[in-house]
Design a protein around this motif. Structure first.
Motif, mmCIF file in Angstrom:
data_model
loop_
_atom_site.group_PDB
_atom_site.id
_atom_site.type_symbol
_atom_site.label_atom_id
_atom_site.label_comp_id
_atom_site.label_asym_id
_atom_site.label_seq_id
_atom_site.Cartn_x
_atom_site.Cartn_y
_atom_site.Cartn_z
ATOM 1 N N GLU A 195 7.982 -41.563 5.037
ATOM 2 C CA GLU A 195 6.944 -41.940 5.164
ATOM 3 C C GLU A 195 6.206 -42.131 3.560
ATOM 4 O O GLU A 195 6.945 -40.661 2.691
ATOM 5 C CB GLU A 195 5.909 -41.691 6.151
ATOM 6 C CG GLU A 195 5.624 -40.172 6.127
ATOM 7 C CD GLU A 195 4.890 -39.718 7.288
ATOM 8 O OE1 GLU A 195 4.846 -38.125 7.495
ATOM 9 O OE2 GLU A 195 4.292 -40.600 7.883
ATOM 10 N N GLY A 196 5.031 -42.359 3.265
ATOM 11 C CA GLY A 196 4.912 -41.828 2.054
ATOM 12 C C GLY A 196 4.686 -43.113 0.813
ATOM 13 O O GLY A 196 5.751 -43.652 0.557
ATOM 14 N N SER A 197 3.628 -43.143 0.421
ATOM 15 C CA SER A 197 3.896 -44.070 -0.991
ATOM 16 C C SER A 197 4.111 -44.347 -1.723
ATOM 17 O O SER A 197 5.272 -43.013 -2.068
ATOM 18 C CB SER A 197 2.668 -44.613 -1.834
ATOM 19 O OG SER A 197 1.910 -43.725 -2.308
ATOM 20 N N LEU A 198 5.072 -44.839 -3.352
ATOM 21 C CA LEU A 198 5.959 -44.765 -3.605
ATOM 22 C C LEU A 198 5.368 -43.961 -5.085
ATOM 23 O O LEU A 198 6.253 -43.321 -5.268
ATOM 24 C CB LEU A 198 5.884 -46.832 -4.287
ATOM 25 C CG LEU A 198 7.188 -46.679 -4.830
ATOM 26 C CD1 LEU A 198 8.711 -45.633 -5.074
ATOM 27 C CD2 LEU A 198 7.621 -47.952 -5.980
#
Length: 250
Positions: A195-198
């Motif tokens: 998970e996590g944004s770029l």
């Protein structure tokens, strides 16, 4: 020495090695051949491992500082895993061998190395197709046969072109290939996060990007063996730190 097409002369100390590495990163250039296996390569490996650890310490400190100020960083795939012999072998032996072959084995630009990688990639693609179309023991046998064929073809290419130096066009575009190799190596480690944004994840693979440039420097100047060993040492130290941290938490 950077920018020449001959193999790298023995460097007297760590400072000279690091200076040569930074010059290489600034202006990537491909020598005709890597230096033969020997003491200079072992010394270079040790020097670059020290540099790798120093850079990693700075980057890890930056990540810890981000946590202190309240940045929520995603956990890696190693978080929560039991550190056992099987995991250690995967991280310290299998991963360095596979990743160095795929991302840097061909960086020498020599035709045998390039063709050997193509043979392995073709074998992997064929194995994936066969695994989808077959079941049970037939699938396992087909996959094993495909990989065996790739290994045989790769070995033939290595032997047939063992006396050839780097391909001319490959040397001409080597700077581009060097950066693509480092970016590809870093990008594959995005899979370590679920998970996590770029925007959050890209800085987290900066250590792998830097490591990729160090490994590429070793590969083209001292040989594939040197970057495999440094990669294994790097992974082993990281795994050891994770195991120690887990022990303290327990």
């Amino acid at each position: 020495m950077i920018g020449e097409t001959t193999s790298l002369p023995a460097l007297p100390d760590a400072r000279a090695e690091w200076k040569n590495y930074f010059a290489f990163v600034k202006r990537p250039a491909l020598p005709e051949r890597a230096a033969p296996i020997g003491a200079p390569g072992l010394r270079a490996l040790g020097r670059m491992l020290v540099l790798d650890l120093a850079i990693m310490l700075v980057l890890v400190s930056a990540a810890l500082a981000a946590l202190v100020v309240g940045v929520d960083l995603p956990e890696t795939a190693l978080a929560g895993l039991d550190i056992n012999l099987q995991l250690a072998l995967m991280v310290v032996v299998v991963a360095p061998l596979a990743e160095e072959t795929i991302f840097r084995g061909w960086l020498s630009g020599r035709p045998g190395h390039v063709l050997a990688l193509l043979a392995l990639l073709m074998a992997g693609t064929t194995a994936a197709v066969l695994a989808e179309s077959a079941v049970g023991h037939q699938a396992a046998s087909s996959v094993a046969l495909a990989f065996a064929g790739g290994i045989v073809l790769g070995a033939i290419a290595l032997f047939a072109f063992r006396r050839h130096n780097a391909i001319g066009w490959f040397r001409a575009i080597f700077p581009l290939l060097f950066w693509l190799s480092a970016m590809g190596f870093a990008s594959i480690h995005l899979l370590n996060y679920e998970e996590g944004s770029l925007a959050i994840l890209l800085p987290l693979v900066l250590p792998q990007f830097v490591l990729g440039t160090i490994l590429a420097y070793l590969r083209v100047n001292y040989g594939l063996w040197s970057c495999i060993l440094l990669h294994a040492a790097h992974n082993g130290l990281i795994l050891g730190i994770v195991a120690l941290a887990a022990g303290f938490e327990a």
